[in-house]
Write a protein that holds these residues in place. Structure first.
Motif, PDB file in Angstrom:
ATOM      1  N   VAL A 111       0.850  -1.199   0.000  1.00  0.00           N
ATOM      2  CA  VAL A 111       0.000   0.000   0.000  1.00  0.00           C
ATOM      3  C   VAL A 111       0.882   1.245   0.000  1.00  0.00           C
ATOM      4  CG1 VAL A 111      -1.756   1.273   1.334  1.00  0.00           C
ATOM      5  CG2 VAL A 111      -1.827  -1.225   1.274  1.00  0.00           C
ATOM      6  N   ASP A 112       0.487   2.259  -0.781  1.00  0.00           N
ATOM      7  CA  ASP A 112       1.242   3.516  -0.834  1.00  0.00           C
ATOM      8  C   ASP A 112       1.289   4.172   0.549  1.00  0.00           C
ATOM      9  OD1 ASP A 112       1.359   3.032  -3.522  1.00  0.00           O
ATOM     10  OD2 ASP A 112      -0.311   4.381  -4.015  1.00  0.00           O
ATOM     11  N   GLU A 113       2.425   4.807   0.823  1.00  0.00           N
ATOM     12  CA  GLU A 113       2.646   5.349   2.172  1.00  0.00           C
ATOM     13  C   GLU A 113       1.627   6.445   2.565  1.00  0.00           C
ATOM     14  OE1 GLU A 113       6.131   4.354   3.471  1.00  0.00           O
ATOM     15  OE2 GLU A 113       6.483   5.940   4.923  1.00  0.00           O
ATOM     16  N   ASP A 114       1.245   7.299   1.604  1.00  0.00           N
ATOM     17  CA  ASP A 114       0.289   8.357   1.984  1.00  0.00           C
ATOM     18  C   ASP A 114      -1.079   7.757   2.331  1.00  0.00           C
ATOM     19  OD1 ASP A 114       0.033   7.696  -0.653  1.00  0.00           O
ATOM     20  OD2 ASP A 114      -0.375   9.725  -1.376  1.00  0.00           O
ATOM     21  N   GLU A 115      -1.429   6.660   1.662  1.00  0.00           N
ATOM     22  CA  GLU A 115      -2.685   5.964   1.974  1.00  0.00           C
ATOM     23  C   GLU A 115      -2.613   5.319   3.376  1.00  0.00           C
ATOM     24  OE1 GLU A 115      -5.639   5.696   0.597  1.00  0.00           O
ATOM     25  OE2 GLU A 115      -6.471   3.884   1.555  1.00  0.00           O
ATOM     26  N   LEU A 116      -1.454   4.756   3.722  1.00  0.00           N
ATOM     27  CA  LEU A 116      -1.284   4.156   5.060  1.00  0.00           C
ATOM     28  C   LEU A 116      -1.525   5.211   6.142  1.00  0.00           C
ATOM     29  CD1 LEU A 116       2.082   2.181   4.556  1.00  0.00           C
ATOM     30  CD2 LEU A 116      -0.206   1.173   4.735  1.00  0.00           C
ATOM     31  N   VAL A 117      -0.883   6.357   5.956  1.00  0.00           N
ATOM     32  CA  VAL A 117      -0.990   7.419   6.964  1.00  0.00           C
ATOM     33  C   VAL A 117      -2.440   7.880   7.071  1.00  0.00           C
ATOM     34  CG1 VAL A 117      -0.247   9.757   7.587  1.00  0.00           C
ATOM     35  CG2 VAL A 117       1.412   8.129   6.646  1.00  0.00           C
ATOM     36  N   LYS A 118      -3.084   8.045   5.903  1.00  0.00           N
ATOM     37  CA  LYS A 118      -4.481   8.500   5.887  1.00  0.00           C
ATOM     38  C   LYS A 118      -5.381   7.532   6.677  1.00  0.00           C
ATOM     39  CE  LYS A 118      -7.225   8.568   2.179  1.00  0.00           C
ATOM     40  NZ  LYS A 118      -7.383   8.547   0.705  1.00  0.00           N
ATOM     41  N   GLN A 127      -7.252   8.428  10.269  1.00  0.00           N
ATOM     42  CA  GLN A 127      -8.713   8.305  10.305  1.00  0.00           C
ATOM     43  C   GLN A 127      -9.148   7.390  11.453  1.00  0.00           C
ATOM     44  OE1 GLN A 127     -10.828  10.044   8.628  1.00  0.00           O
ATOM     45  NE2 GLN A 127     -12.615   9.007   9.514  1.00  0.00           N
ATOM     46  N   ARG A 128      -8.474   6.229  11.565  1.00  0.00           N
ATOM     47  CA  ARG A 128      -8.830   5.302  12.644  1.00  0.00           C
ATOM     48  C   ARG A 128      -8.571   5.932  14.009  1.00  0.00           C
ATOM     49  NH1 ARG A 128      -5.935  -0.312  12.749  1.00  0.00           N
ATOM     50  NH2 ARG A 128      -4.217   1.145  13.026  1.00  0.00           N
ATOM     51  N   GLY A 129      -7.452   6.663  14.122  1.00  0.00           N
ATOM     52  CA  GLY A 129      -7.141   7.344  15.385  1.00  0.00           C
ATOM     53  C   GLY A 129      -8.270   8.260  15.816  1.00  0.00           C
ATOM     54  N   LYS A 130      -8.864   8.948  14.833  1.00  0.00           N
ATOM     55  CA  LYS A 130      -9.980   9.862  15.157  1.00  0.00           C
ATOM     56  C   LYS A 130     -11.209   9.080  15.593  1.00  0.00           C
ATOM     57  CE  LYS A 130      -8.826  13.536  11.898  1.00  0.00           C
ATOM     58  NZ  LYS A 130      -9.019  13.825  10.474  1.00  0.00           N
ATOM     59  N   GLU A 131     -11.463   7.946  14.919  1.00  0.00           N
ATOM     60  CA  GLU A 131     -12.704   7.208  15.186  1.00  0.00           C
ATOM     61  C   GLU A 131     -12.621   6.338  16.438  1.00  0.00           C
ATOM     62  OE1 GLU A 131     -13.318   5.096  11.542  1.00  0.00           O
ATOM     63  OE2 GLU A 131     -13.869   6.926  10.462  1.00  0.00           O
ATOM     64  N   SER A 132     -11.500   5.596  16.580  1.00  0.00           N
ATOM     65  CA  SER A 132     -11.461   4.609  17.667  1.00  0.00           C
ATOM     66  C   SER A 132     -10.488   4.984  18.772  1.00  0.00           C
ATOM     67  CB  SER A 132     -11.081   3.237  17.108  1.00  0.00           C
ATOM     68  OG  SER A 132      -9.701   3.221  16.834  1.00  0.00           O
ATOM     69  N   GLY A 133      -9.642   5.970  18.490  1.00  0.00           N
ATOM     70  CA  GLY A 133      -8.696   6.390  19.518  1.00  0.00           C
ATOM     71  C   GLY A 133      -7.645   5.357  19.865  1.00  0.00           C
ATOM     72  N   ARG A 134      -7.223   4.537  18.864  1.00  0.00           N
ATOM     73  CA  ARG A 134      -6.116   3.622  19.173  1.00  0.00           C
ATOM     74  C   ARG A 134      -4.884   4.455  19.498  1.00  0.00           C
ATOM     75  NH1 ARG A 134      -4.058  -1.412  15.437  1.00  0.00           N
ATOM     76  NH2 ARG A 134      -1.951  -0.602  15.668  1.00  0.00           N
ATOM     77  N   ALA A 135      -4.262   4.129  20.641  1.00  0.00           N
ATOM     78  CA  ALA A 135      -3.265   5.037  21.230  1.00  0.00           C
ATOM     79  C   ALA A 135      -2.075   5.307  20.307  1.00  0.00           C
ATOM     80  CB  ALA A 135      -2.792   4.474  22.558  1.00  0.00           C
ATOM     81  N   ASP A 136      -1.715   4.318  19.443  1.00  0.00           N
ATOM     82  CA  ASP A 136      -0.527   4.537  18.595  1.00  0.00           C
ATOM     83  C   ASP A 136      -0.885   5.137  17.228  1.00  0.00           C
ATOM     84  OD1 ASP A 136      -1.750   2.183  17.783  1.00  0.00           O
ATOM     85  OD2 ASP A 136       0.118   1.047  17.571  1.00  0.00           O
ATOM     86  N   ASP A 137      -2.150   5.508  17.026  1.00  0.00           N
ATOM     87  CA  ASP A 137      -2.558   6.145  15.766  1.00  0.00           C
ATOM     88  C   ASP A 137      -2.510   7.671  15.855  1.00  0.00           C
ATOM     89  OD1 ASP A 137      -2.948   3.817  14.311  1.00  0.00           O
ATOM     90  OD2 ASP A 137      -5.093   3.686  14.742  1.00  0.00           O
TER      91      ASP A 137
END
Ligand code: AP5
Ligand code: MG
Length: 192
Positions: free
Chosen positions: A118-125, A129-139
């Motif tokens: 997967v392209d790196e900018d897509e990984l970061v995106k 996004q997940r960090g905002k939704e689920s609050g996984r601490a390392d996101d």
């Protein structure tokens, strides 16, 4: 038996595609990241140690990680399944060698390493996004950058390691979840 490794950078879709594969092929799922997050949420000794590495985006030391994995495999060995999907393990060459030896003890081996590319900018995106939704601490952006650095330095070399063994299946992981799982399932189905 079909033991698979699902492989790739943070956020590439290992967990998402594992959910599909366990249903399609009747496999056990061992996600070392999920296992460690469960220990963190229960506040165990292992959880406390793991948290000090995960929160920085660093890897848990190999010797500890291998012991955790060996214990998990031992727990699963008597329950029926068509094999195991290893998600997030191995992440270093020593872990790959340890896995090979552990499986040998059960007259088993890794059949295919499914590499989600997967392209790196897509990984970061995806991770932001997940960090905002689920609050996984390392996101969060700083930890994400460090996870990607660690991936390139310590984990990416496994791609060549498994390519040399003829076990690496390269998968374009930029599409939709359905497109990707259909591709993987059709590539694996003839072996099943
Ligand atoms: P781990 O939990 O393994 O995290 P990771 O490798 O950073 O990967 P993620 O779980 O973030 O992503 P994923 O590839 O599973 O993608 P997902 O399907 O969730 O490890 C965490 C930490 O634990 C490590 O940093 C380390 O500290 C420690 N650790 C774990 N194993 C270790 C080991 N063996 N040795 C040492 N330390 C270890 O998808 C990501 C997001 O994108 C989701 O929101 C999902 O909904 C979305 N998404 C998925 N697919 C698509 C798609 N096709 N299109 C759009 N969005 C998508
Ligand atoms: Mg995951």
């Amino acid at each position: 038996m079909m033991n698979l490794v699902i492989f790739g950078a943070p956020g590439c879709g290992k967990g998402t595609q594992s959910e599909r594969l366990i249903k399609r092929f009747g496999l056990h799922h061992i996600s070392t990241g999920e296992l460690l997050r469960d220990h963190i949420s229960r506040g165990t000794e292992l959880g406390k140690i793991a948290d000090s590495y995960i929160s920085k985006g660093h890897l848990i030391p190999d010797d500890l990680m291998v012991r955790v994995l060996a214990h998990e495999l031992e727990e699963k060995k008597d329950s029926a399944s068509n094999g195991v999907i290893f998600d997030g393990f191995p992440r270093t060459i020593p872990q790959a060698i340890a896995l090979e030896n552990l499986l040998k003890e059960h007259q088993a081996e890794i059949h295919t390493v499914v590499g989600l590319e997967v392209d790196e900018d897509e990984l970061v995106k995806r991770m932001i996004q997940r960090g905002k939704e689920s609050g996984r601490a390392d996101d969060n952006i700083d930890t994400i950058k460090e996870r990607l650095n660690v991936y390139h330095q310590r984990t990416a070399p496994l791609r060549d390691y498994y390519k040399k063994q003829g076990k690496y299946l390269a998968v374009n992981g930029n599409g939709t979840v359905d497109e990707i799982s259909e591709y993987i399932e059709s590539a694996l189905a003839p072996q099943n």
